[in-house]
Design a protein around this motif. Structure first.
Motif, PDB file in Angstrom:
ATOM      1  N   ARG A   1       0.844  -1.190   0.000  1.00 15.11           N
ATOM      2  CA  ARG A   1       0.000   0.000   0.000  1.00 15.11           C
ATOM      3  C   ARG A   1       0.881   1.241   0.000  1.00 15.11           C
TER       4      ARG A   1
ATOM      5  N   LYS B   1       1.558   3.149   3.225  1.00 16.73           N
ATOM      6  CA  LYS B   1       2.544   2.612   4.173  1.00 16.73           C
ATOM      7  C   LYS B   1       3.938   3.147   3.856  1.00 16.73           C
TER       8      LYS B   1
ATOM      9  N   ASN C   1      12.194  -2.658   6.475  1.00 18.29           N
ATOM     10  CA  ASN C   1      11.210  -2.593   7.560  1.00 18.29           C
ATOM     11  C   ASN C   1       9.773  -2.471   7.088  1.00 18.29           C
ATOM     12  N   VAL C   2       9.568  -2.203   5.821  1.00 19.65           N
ATOM     13  CA  VAL C   2       8.189  -2.067   5.334  1.00 19.65           C
ATOM     14  C   VAL C   2       7.916  -3.039   4.181  1.00 19.65           C
TER      15      VAL C   2
ATOM     16  N   PRO D   1       8.615  -7.103   5.125  1.00 19.41           N
ATOM     17  CA  PRO D   1       7.565  -7.729   5.946  1.00 19.41           C
ATOM     18  C   PRO D   1       6.199  -7.680   5.293  1.00 19.41           C
ATOM     19  N   ASN D   2       5.950  -6.619   4.518  1.00 21.48           N
ATOM     20  CA  ASN D   2       4.661  -6.513   3.840  1.00 21.48           C
ATOM     21  C   ASN D   2       4.491  -7.606   2.785  1.00 21.48           C
TER      22      ASN D   2
ATOM     23  N   TRP E   1      -0.637 -11.672  11.095  1.00 22.05           N
ATOM     24  CA  TRP E   1      -1.371 -10.489  10.629  1.00 22.05           C
ATOM     25  C   TRP E   1      -1.923 -10.689   9.223  1.00 22.05           C
TER      26      TRP E   1
ATOM     27  N   GLY F   1      -4.581  -6.516   7.238  1.00 23.30           N
ATOM     28  CA  GLY F   1      -3.886  -5.227   7.097  1.00 23.30           C
ATOM     29  C   GLY F   1      -4.834  -4.078   7.153  1.00 23.30           C
TER      30      GLY F   1
END
Lengths: 241, 266
Positions: free
Chosen positions: A136, A139, A156-157, A160-161, A237, A241
């Motif tokens: 997204r 984010k 870090n984004v 993991p996304n 998760w 999201g």
């Protein structure tokens, strides 16, 4: 239910055991296979041979495919270079590579493992790429506004996304690998569940063929179950999201 | 002191078919430090484009934009951003989401932890630090987003329909929280919203924007945000002054919508 019909068909002599062995005969055959082995190779050894191939081929496929997919998702030049290759080879059934692979690597473990690598590789490339491009934008924007550098956002984004997509890819890949492997073993292997079935066929040991099919199915289900548990454990998760 | 200065800003998007859209035309304003500005208008009026330019995610095609006399050239941590939803990092727990900014800047440790806890208490989530963000309700997630933004102590907070996805009751509570944070931190805030009532209630300045080309149609200086700090929000929203302004702006927006429809019919 299915099992009861199967049991009845044997007890009442409906099915000709030469063509379709009954459950008791199958269980006896399975027991013999598990304890004494067939042609001096036991069930455990066959299972182990198959699992070893799949873990190596699938493992390397994941380890190589994920970075390639991530790179393609992040970099337009790399995507332009790799995309035609991926799109060309992706629809090819991995088994079609076997003649070439035997030519290159000889008969043995290597061609099967390389074939499984191919099978997993293409699936993982596409999964990882989808994971990256599916991030997204808000984010990434949020992370930039919070002072993160490109490198930090990647680690870090974006990474993991992409994990949920990567895990879905792994689940698909391990299923495809398992099916492909058994088929490959029919052709060119001495051990493994596929090879076991094929050898049993030539000796008219059809109860072993049926038993082998059931074991292949059960292991397939177990592999998928393991992947699903790992998914719940490592990416709780997913889908929220 | 002038804080944010926008001068003859223009933004033209080139379309793939060769045409172009004028998302912003000749937008100019100054926003003093500590003000809360709301941007209101129909879809396509460029309010989100303007916000993204201030954030530095987009570069304008003409004009200039300065924050404290320094040109904005890209995203920076002097401008925090709160999005409608889905911008939290769901693989991190609540506290790690809030500490994301400081951690990216190499500030880890007990001081950061204490600040994070402090912020969580400020937004009413003191006991939720270890929770997963997907376990929280939409309103609580937006509280996390506010805290995460404040953790970097930005000068300017940009909010892109931060309450757009919330139910009416939660939305009212969150409006009061935003005013409370505005009062407590003295930050400058720019907030985009679709809701006339929200724009009136939260903005001590309000721009009604119009589309094609995107521009500021009318400006208001409003007392309600300051009053909302002390008075009951419901009563305030039902006061004659408030309802009068609401009707005025609603009919203005209705006119615009009708013009757009006429355009499309032609």
């Amino acid at each position: 239910m299915l099992f009861i019909i199967w049991l009845l068909s044997e007890a009442l002599g409906i099915a000709d055991p030469t063509f379709f062995p009954g459950p008791i005969e199958t269980i006896q055959g399975g027991w013999e296979l598990a304890t004494d082995g067939f042609q001096r190779v036991t069930l455990a050894e066959h299972v182990f041979a198959s699992l070893r191939r799949i873990l190596i081929g699938f493992g390397i496929g994941v380890v190589v495919g994920v970075p390639v997919g991530l790179a393609m998702g992040l970099n337009n030049t790399l995507r332009a270079i790799f995309d035609p290759l991926i799109e060309l080879f992706r629809p090819v059934p991995p088994l079609a590579f076997i003649p070439l692979l035997i030519l290159w690597f000889g008969i043995g473990e290597t061609p099967a493992v390389v074939m499984l690598f191919f099978a997993a590789f293409f699936i993982m490339v596409i999964a990882a790429r989808a994971g990256v491009t599916g991030v997204r934008l808000s984010k990434v924007h949020a992370a930039y506004s919070l002072g993160a550098s490109k490198q930090q956002i990647l680690r870090n984004v974006i990474l993991p996304n992409a994990l949920p997509e990567i895990f879905v890819g792994m689940r698909v890949a391990i299923g495809v690998c398992w099916g492909t492997l058994v088929a490959a073993e029919l052709v060119g292997a001495q051990t493994g569940l596929g090879a076991m079935i094929w050898t049993a066929r030539t000796f008219f040991r059809n109860e072993l063929v049926v038993f082998g099919i059931i074991i292949i199915g059960v292991i397939g289900v177990i592999l998928d179950l393991i992947m699903r548990k790992a998914e719940e454990r490592f990416i709780p998760w997913r889908g929220r999201g | 002191m002038s804080n944010l200065s926008v001068d003859h800003l223009g933004m033209i998007y080139e379309l793939p078919n060769g045409g172009s859209v004028e998302a912003l035309k000749d937008v100019s304003f100054d926003l003093e430090s500590g003000r809360i500005l709301t941007l209101l208008g129909p879809s396509g009026c460029g309010k989100t484009t303007l916000l993204n330019i201030i954030a530095g995610f987009l570069a304008p095609t003409s004009g200039s934009i300065n924050l404290n006399d320094a040109p904005i050239t890209g995203p920076g941590q002097d401008r925090g951003m709160v999005f409608q939803q889905g911008a939290l990092f769901e693989w991190l727990n609540v506290a790690d989401n809030v500490s994301f900014g400081p951690r990216m800047n190499g500030n880890e440790g007990p001081e950061t932890d204490a600040m994070v806890q402090d912020l969580l208490e400020t937004v009413g989530l003191g006991d939720f630090g270890q929770k997963a963000v997907y376990e929280l309700s939409g309103g609580m997630q937006q509280r996390v987003a506010l805290a995460r933004c404040l953790a970097n102590d930005p000068e300017l907070i940009l909010m892109d329909e931060p309450l757009g996805a919330l139910d009416a009751l939660t939305r009212e509570k969150m409006q009061s929280l935003i005013l409370e944070l505005w009062d407590r931190t003295q930050k400058t805030i720019v907030l985009v919203t679709h809701s006339v009532e929200e724009a009136l209630f939260l903005g001590d300045r309000l721009f009604v924007m119009a589309p094609r080309p995107g521009r500021i149609e009318r400006e208001y200086e409003l007392p309600f945000a300051k009053l909302g700090l002390t008075e009951d929000p419901r009563e305030l929203k039902n006061s004659p002054e408030f309802t009068e302004k609401r009707e005025e702006i609603l009919s203005l927006i209705w006119e615009m919508e009708e013009q757009i429809m006429g355009h499309e019919g032609a």
